[in-house]
Design a protein around this motif. Structure first.
Motif: not given
Length: 170
Positions: A3-6, A75-76, A112-116, A123-124
């Motif tokens: 996996f990649f997180i970009l 996304k931020r 979205n960044f603020n929803e991580i 995500l897991w």
């Protein structure tokens, strides 16, 4: 790589790499900095499910999109990224290119960044290959501020990677 997180710089990539590293999973942070080409990342695994949370990998979006690995995009808003990068005294001139490249990544999941914090179990599930989600661990991590001490790559490394991007290598 599994996996990649970009994402753009200052989008919790170091935090995500720590959160996604366990006894069964290994998630590098900015692994591209350890490699001559993106293909070299495949040599970094140690038998665990392996990923990379990387703020520069989007520059190689054709290569990323061709991989079998899951692709998660954070996304931020650019104005937040810009302010955070400037606050650290780091250069901002490459941010527009990174943003354009990131928009070309074919994401399996976009957060979205603020929803991580609200999407940690999702995500897991995408990254872990089915290992059970640990709610207590997630709650602990939500209280942590994790940042890298490697705030900028060596200039010669940046130049080498920039030349690869311009030549279409990877």
């Amino acid at each position: 790589m599994d996996f990649f997180i970009l994402g753009l710089p200052r989008s919790r990539s170091a935090w995500l790499s720590a959160f996604l590293t366990t006894d069964k999973t290994l998630c590098y942070h900015d692994a591209l900095a350890l490699c001559r080409t993106p293909n070299d990342m495949h040599k970094l695994g140690d038998g665990r499910l392996t990923g990379n949370a990387d703020t520069g990998l989007a520059l190689f979006y054709p290569w990323v999109n061709a991989q079998r690995a899951k692709r998660i995009v954070i996304k931020r808003p650019m104005e937040e990224v810009w302010a955070s990068v400037e606050q650290l005294g780091l250069p901002t001139d490459g941010l527009p290119l990174l943003e354009r490249c990131l928009s070309r990544v074919h994401a399996d999941l976009t957060i979205n960044f603020n929803e991580i914090d609200n999407f940690l179990s999702t995500l897991w599930r995408v990254c872990s290959g089915g290992f059970p989600f640990d709610e207590k661990r997630a709650e602990l991590f939500k209280s942590l501020n994790i940042q890298t001490t490697r705030l900028a790559w060596a200039p010669e490394r940046i130049e080498h990677l920039k030349n690869q991007v311009l030549k279409g290598e990877g």
